[in-house]
Design a protein around this motif. Sequence first.
Motif, mmCIF file in Angstrom:
data_model
loop_
_atom_site.group_PDB
_atom_site.id
_atom_site.type_symbol
_atom_site.label_atom_id
_atom_site.label_comp_id
_atom_site.label_asym_id
_atom_site.label_seq_id
_atom_site.Cartn_x
_atom_site.Cartn_y
_atom_site.Cartn_z
ATOM 1 N N PRO A 165 -3.651 15.893 -2.138
ATOM 2 C CA PRO A 165 -4.699 15.850 -1.126
ATOM 3 C C PRO A 165 -5.993 16.547 -1.514
ATOM 4 N N ALA A 166 -5.970 17.404 -2.518
ATOM 5 C CA ALA A 166 -7.164 18.197 -2.798
ATOM 6 C C ALA A 166 -8.185 17.474 -3.669
ATOM 7 N N LYS A 167 -7.844 16.296 -4.180
ATOM 8 C CA LYS A 167 -8.755 15.626 -5.107
ATOM 9 C C LYS A 167 -9.987 15.072 -4.396
ATOM 10 N N ASP A 168 -11.122 15.313 -5.009
ATOM 11 C CA ASP A 168 -12.414 14.929 -4.446
ATOM 12 C C ASP A 168 -12.467 13.431 -4.125
ATOM 13 N N ASN A 169 -12.710 13.127 -2.872
ATOM 14 C CA ASN A 169 -12.826 11.742 -2.448
ATOM 15 C C ASN A 169 -14.099 11.600 -1.614
ATOM 16 N N PRO A 170 -15.168 11.076 -2.207
ATOM 17 C CA PRO A 170 -16.465 11.020 -1.512
ATOM 18 C C PRO A 170 -16.421 10.160 -0.265
ATOM 19 N N ASP A 171 -15.439 9.247 -0.163
ATOM 20 C CA ASP A 171 -15.377 8.357 1.000
ATOM 21 C C ASP A 171 -14.605 8.956 2.161
ATOM 22 N N TYR A 172 -14.046 10.142 1.970
ATOM 23 C CA TYR A 172 -13.238 10.723 3.058
ATOM 24 C C TYR A 172 -14.094 11.026 4.291
ATOM 25 N N SER A 184 2.962 20.304 -19.358
ATOM 26 C CA SER A 184 3.796 19.219 -18.819
ATOM 27 C C SER A 184 4.703 18.650 -19.911
ATOM 28 N N GLN A 185 4.232 18.650 -21.162
ATOM 29 C CA GLN A 185 5.123 18.215 -22.262
ATOM 30 C C GLN A 185 6.293 19.173 -22.429
ATOM 31 N N ASN A 186 6.131 20.388 -21.930
ATOM 32 C CA ASN A 186 7.193 21.387 -22.055
ATOM 33 C C ASN A 186 7.892 21.685 -20.730
ATOM 34 N N GLY A 187 7.770 20.735 -19.787
ATOM 35 C CA GLY A 187 8.558 20.836 -18.565
ATOM 36 C C GLY A 187 7.957 21.677 -17.462
ATOM 37 N N VAL A 188 6.639 21.903 -17.513
ATOM 38 C CA VAL A 188 6.001 22.703 -16.469
ATOM 39 C C VAL A 188 4.811 21.936 -15.899
ATOM 40 N N ASP A 189 4.823 21.734 -14.587
ATOM 41 C CA ASP A 189 3.695 21.117 -13.901
ATOM 42 C C ASP A 189 2.680 22.212 -13.556
ATOM 43 N N SER A 190 1.406 21.862 -13.554
ATOM 44 C CA SER A 190 0.376 22.856 -13.219
ATOM 45 C C SER A 190 -0.839 22.140 -12.661
ATOM 46 N N GLY A 191 -1.779 22.885 -12.104
ATOM 47 C CA GLY A 191 -2.952 22.271 -11.482
ATOM 48 C C GLY A 191 -4.224 22.657 -12.202
ATOM 49 N N PRO A 192 -4.768 21.747 -13.038
ATOM 50 C CA PRO A 192 -5.958 22.092 -13.805
ATOM 51 C C PRO A 192 -7.251 22.108 -12.968
ATOM 52 N N GLN A 193 -7.257 21.483 -11.817
ATOM 53 C CA GLN A 193 -8.462 21.572 -10.982
ATOM 54 C C GLN A 193 -8.055 21.423 -9.525
ATOM 55 N N GLU A 194 -7.563 22.498 -8.945
ATOM 56 C CA GLU A 194 -7.063 22.440 -7.573
ATOM 57 C C GLU A 194 -8.218 22.272 -6.593
ATOM 58 N N TYR A 195 -9.308 22.984 -6.819
ATOM 59 C CA TYR A 195 -10.467 22.902 -5.927
ATOM 60 C C TYR A 195 -11.742 22.811 -6.750
ATOM 61 N N TYR A 196 -12.819 22.388 -6.093
ATOM 62 C CA TYR A 196 -14.077 22.133 -6.787
ATOM 63 C C TYR A 196 -15.156 23.113 -6.325
ATOM 64 N N ASP A 197 -16.167 23.229 -7.162
ATOM 65 C CA ASP A 197 -17.399 23.873 -6.724
ATOM 66 C C ASP A 197 -18.142 22.845 -5.878
ATOM 67 N N CYS A 198 -18.004 22.949 -4.556
ATOM 68 C CA CYS A 198 -18.583 21.929 -3.670
ATOM 69 C C CYS A 198 -20.108 21.922 -3.737
ATOM 70 N N ALA A 199 -20.699 23.048 -4.162
ATOM 71 C CA ALA A 199 -22.157 23.133 -4.279
ATOM 72 C C ALA A 199 -22.669 22.261 -5.419
ATOM 73 N N SER A 200 -21.782 21.764 -6.286
ATOM 74 C CA SER A 200 -22.263 20.845 -7.322
ATOM 75 C C SER A 200 -21.529 19.502 -7.302
ATOM 76 N N LEU A 201 -20.800 19.219 -6.223
ATOM 77 C CA LEU A 201 -20.175 17.892 -6.098
ATOM 78 C C LEU A 201 -21.238 16.861 -5.720
ATOM 79 N N GLY A 202 -21.108 15.675 -6.301
ATOM 80 C CA GLY A 202 -22.059 14.606 -6.011
ATOM 81 C C GLY A 202 -22.193 14.313 -4.525
ATOM 82 N N GLN A 203 -21.079 14.319 -3.805
ATOM 83 C CA GLN A 203 -21.129 13.933 -2.385
ATOM 84 C C GLN A 203 -21.890 14.948 -1.522
ATOM 85 N N PHE A 204 -22.118 16.143 -2.037
ATOM 86 C CA PHE A 204 -22.873 17.148 -1.260
ATOM 87 C C PHE A 204 -24.192 17.513 -1.950
#
Length: 413
Positions: free
Chosen positions: A257-264, A344-364
Amino acid sequence: MYLIPKHSSCLPTSDYLPYLTTWAKPRSSLVDGFRNVWADRFPSSKLYPTPTGRHALWYFLETINLQAGDEVLVAAYNFYVIIRLILQKGLVPIFVDIDSQTLCMDADDLAKKITKKSRLVLVTHMFGNPAEMIAIKKICLENKLLLFEDCAHAVGTLCNTESVGQFGDGALFSFGVQKLINSFGGGMLVLSNKYATDFDLPLHSPPRLASTLDTFSRALTSFLMHPALYGFTLYSAQKAISRWENKLPQIKAVIDPAKDNPDYRFREQERAPYQAFMSEMHRTQLVRLDANINRRREIVALIKGELQSVDEITLLDEDKHGRSNCSYFGIYVPDPFALSNYLSQNGVDSGPQEYYDCASLGQFSAFAINCDNAKIASQHILRLPSYPWMRDTDIENIISTIKNFLQKIIKRS
Ligand SMILES: *Cc1c(COP(=O)(O)O)cnc(C)c1O
């Protein structure tokens, strides 16, 4: 393949019973049942069950009656949905930089951004780390600003020695599948007692079938987040979906759910209502909350202890302003995407970009402003697993995989 998920709600199978048996139960008073579970944690507030956490913010914004064009000060490193809600209410988001050690709003930068049009400060206890509430509250009082806390990550988090959620005029909590207390959706609006008039929750009645499917898909998602199933099911599905991202936006919105979606756009009726079984699930999970938080903190301390001496990694100071619940565990690394791939190749899931700098997102872009620390966080924070069911061998695997990866990089350069 077996994969340690980046998050698991760690619900024993018996926790699903209230959901599975809802049809057999009489519909007792929804709000009273909810307040029974939560009231003693928030003695000086009014509590309302809401369909989701974002609904709680929406209703709060309706209660306080701001004027179009009023300014809302909000941390730049954020969940873009929150900024969307502010805009949909005709308000103007003013981005404030974060403290790089906590990922929460920086009080000094907040003080600099206040204007005659400022009305509300919206603070997020990011990753479950307590924000600098004493300083922020002082600034709000001096400037006659309203204060709202986003506690979506922060159930059980203490600021100094006090639970977050009662520092200001209102707060939201979320009980979605990615959160510490999970009832397949649901949220809570905490409203300060000074809003004495008992405000009526808007009637929420989305189409019955859509609503049933919504809750079911979330129950299934959280079941598949069980560590024994995740790698074989959800993780593989997510990989497949990300290949045809545009075709399955609804499924993606549940899994990731956290992925940037400009149409939301927020739509009040799009989610299932708050349901009685949710309060029962909260009651069960609240009994375990402290033990789970202690285990999370122990895991984070163990991994941090091992990574402390690694030059390429910078650690956070989760407890700078109190006691974090460690619901998310973030570290700064040079290239989160490369390390996440290797993990992930070694069996561990992780989040490389959980949240964004909203001050530099295109939609804002109309509200763009430089927030250096927020930019660095969105480019360099990697989220690691910290859920309480992790085994000691999982923890060792995370530590050694990270160390191996960085050694390979050093050798290459
Ligand atoms: C999840 C989340 C919310 C909102 O929760 P929902 O229940 O999904 O509406 C708000 N803020 C943050 C930071 C979140 O992670």
